[in-house]
Enzyme design. Structure first.
Site, PDB file in Angstrom:
ATOM      1  N   ASP A  35       2.485 127.951  23.662  1.00 41.38           N
ATOM      2  CA  ASP A  35       2.234 126.595  24.157  1.00 41.38           C
ATOM      3  C   ASP A  35       1.657 125.711  23.055  1.00 41.38           C
ATOM      4  OD1 ASP A  35      -0.191 125.268  26.590  1.00 41.38           O
ATOM      5  OD2 ASP A  35       1.508 124.335  25.561  1.00 41.38           O
ATOM      6  N   ASP A 219       5.362 119.491  23.150  1.00 41.15           N
ATOM      7  CA  ASP A 219       4.606 120.491  23.904  1.00 41.15           C
ATOM      8  C   ASP A 219       5.535 121.525  24.528  1.00 41.15           C
ATOM      9  OD1 ASP A 219       2.258 120.263  26.735  1.00 41.15           O
ATOM     10  OD2 ASP A 219       2.997 121.948  25.545  1.00 41.15           O
TER      11      ASP A 219
HETATM   12  C1  47G Z   1       3.346 128.444  34.235  1.00 39.92           C
HETATM   13  O1  47G Z   1       2.213 127.624  34.369  1.00 39.92           O
HETATM   14  C2  47G Z   1       1.775 126.976  33.240  1.00 39.92           C
HETATM   15  C3  47G Z   1       2.295 127.185  31.955  1.00 39.92           C
HETATM   16  C4  47G Z   1       1.757 126.478  30.878  1.00 39.92           C
HETATM   17  C5  47G Z   1       0.720 125.573  31.072  1.00 39.92           C
HETATM   18  C6  47G Z   1       0.158 124.821  29.918  1.00 39.92           C
HETATM   19  N1  47G Z   1       0.945 123.611  29.685  1.00 39.92           N
HETATM   20  C7  47G Z   1       0.216 125.346  32.351  1.00 39.92           C
HETATM   21  C8  47G Z   1       0.741 126.053  33.421  1.00 39.92           C
HETATM   22  O2  47G Z   1       0.280 125.882  34.672  1.00 39.92           O
END
Ligand code: 47G
Length: 330
Positions: A35, A219
């Site tokens: 991420d 992102d």
């Molecule tokens: C699969 O759930 C997520 C994956 C990645 C993030 C960060 N952007 C938050 C989430 O709720």
């Protein structure tokens, strides 16, 4: 040194991508969401209440001969979608695609929010934002990329995310076989810890390119593309039956509608997102109403170039000084 690992969609609409990561000795394999929009590496663990674990793999520090508790350190994170987690910290050996870091801060979850519990194919996140965003206190910790930097052939990592298919993340090299033509680079500001840069403009379908600077963050941990309302309304004006639904929290349209493409600029280069990427998902399995992959950023305070945009390109995150980001066709 270099590393290369798969980026695997966790469901049929590419809501997120996971990458196999090994932690500890002997290696425990977890599937993490890499991420670039955050900087904490956290995992489901033996410290996560079993009521909050639903099928995820967990990291058990007690089973690793190289784990060390980072005494007195805790963390707590809240993501843009309202999900979050918190817990304690261990240092341990961690590897991605053959690239190893000896003493990586591994943040062990003692609590995760329900949306993470429900996502059984995701065992945690690996933040690849700037380390200034890390939430570990009293002393903040470095990301895997920052720890790996000294051993990398080149101070870069690349993302080759794919539509409904497995792509890859590479560390320490730019794979010439993964893109065509040249890489178009643009400046990145580290503020306040995201890969922040500008688009040079956009076009809706075959319409004229609108030259207008749009600042935002690239992102990999955000599913959709979020842009200013003016851009988004111009797009959905071209979609029969589209409406901005309070009920569904965004632009929806009849699944049978034909959608235009969406083009964004990186300096002089142009990247076109196929209509199929923007016909994101049915609002429920049997519905004929579909939810758009392009949505308004007005509620977010920032534009987010999420996976819907990134999967249309080969993206180079360059940790050089100053940092920069590059986009190429593929
Ligand atoms: C699969 O759930 C997520 C994956 C990645 C993030 C960060 N952007 C938050 C989430 O709720």
């Amino acid at each position: 040194d270099t590393g290369s690992a798969a980026a695997i969609p966790i469901n049929e609409v590419d809501i997120a991508y996971v990458t196999p990561v090994t932690v500890g000795t002997p290696p425990q394999t977890l599937m993490l969401d890499l991420d670039t929009g955050s900087s904490d590496l956290w995992v489901f663990s033996s410290l996560t209440p079993s009521s909050q674990v639903r099928g995820q793999d967990i990291y058990t520090p007690a089973n690793s001969s190289t784990s060390k508790l980072l005494n007195g350190h805790t963390w707590s994170i809240r993501y843009g979608d309202g999900s979050g987690s918190r817990g304690t910290v261990y240092l341990d050996t961690l590897a991605v695609g053959g690239l190893e870091v000896k003493s990586q801060a591994v943040q062990t979850a003692q609590e995760v929010s329900s949306s993470f519990t429900q996502e059984q194919s995701l065992d945690g996140l690996m933040g690849l934002g700037f380390s200034t965003l890390n939430t570990v206190r009293p002393s903040s910790q470095l990301t895997f990329f920052d720890n790996a930097r000294p051993s990398l052939d080149e101070e870069v990592f690349t993302a080759d995310l794919k539509y409904h298919a497995t792509g890859s993340y590479d560390f320490g090299f730019v794979d010439r076989a993964k893109y065509t033509g040249n890489i178009s680079y643009t400046a990145v500001t580290e503020s306040p810890g995201y890969w922040t840069h500008s688009l040079s403009g956009y076009a809706v379908g075959s319409g004229a390119f609108q030259t207008t600077r749009l600042s935002g963050i690239s992102d990999t941990g955000t599913t959709l593309l979020y842009l200013p309302t003016a851009v988004v309304t111009a797009y959905y004006r071209q979609v029969q039956g589209a409406q901005n639904s309070q009920y569904y929290g965004g632009y929806v349209f009849p699944c049978s509608s034909s959608l235009p493409t969406f083009t964004f600029g990186i300096e002089e280069a142009r990247f076109t997102i196929p209509a199929s990427y923007i016909n994101y998902t049915r609002i429920s399995p049997t519905s004929t109403t579909c939810y758009g992959g392009l949505q308004s950023s007005s509620g977010l305070g920032i534009n987010i170039f999420g996976d819907v945009a990134l999967k249309a390109a080969f993206v180079v995150f360059s940790g050089t000084n100053p940092p920069r980001i590059g986009f190429a066709h593929k």
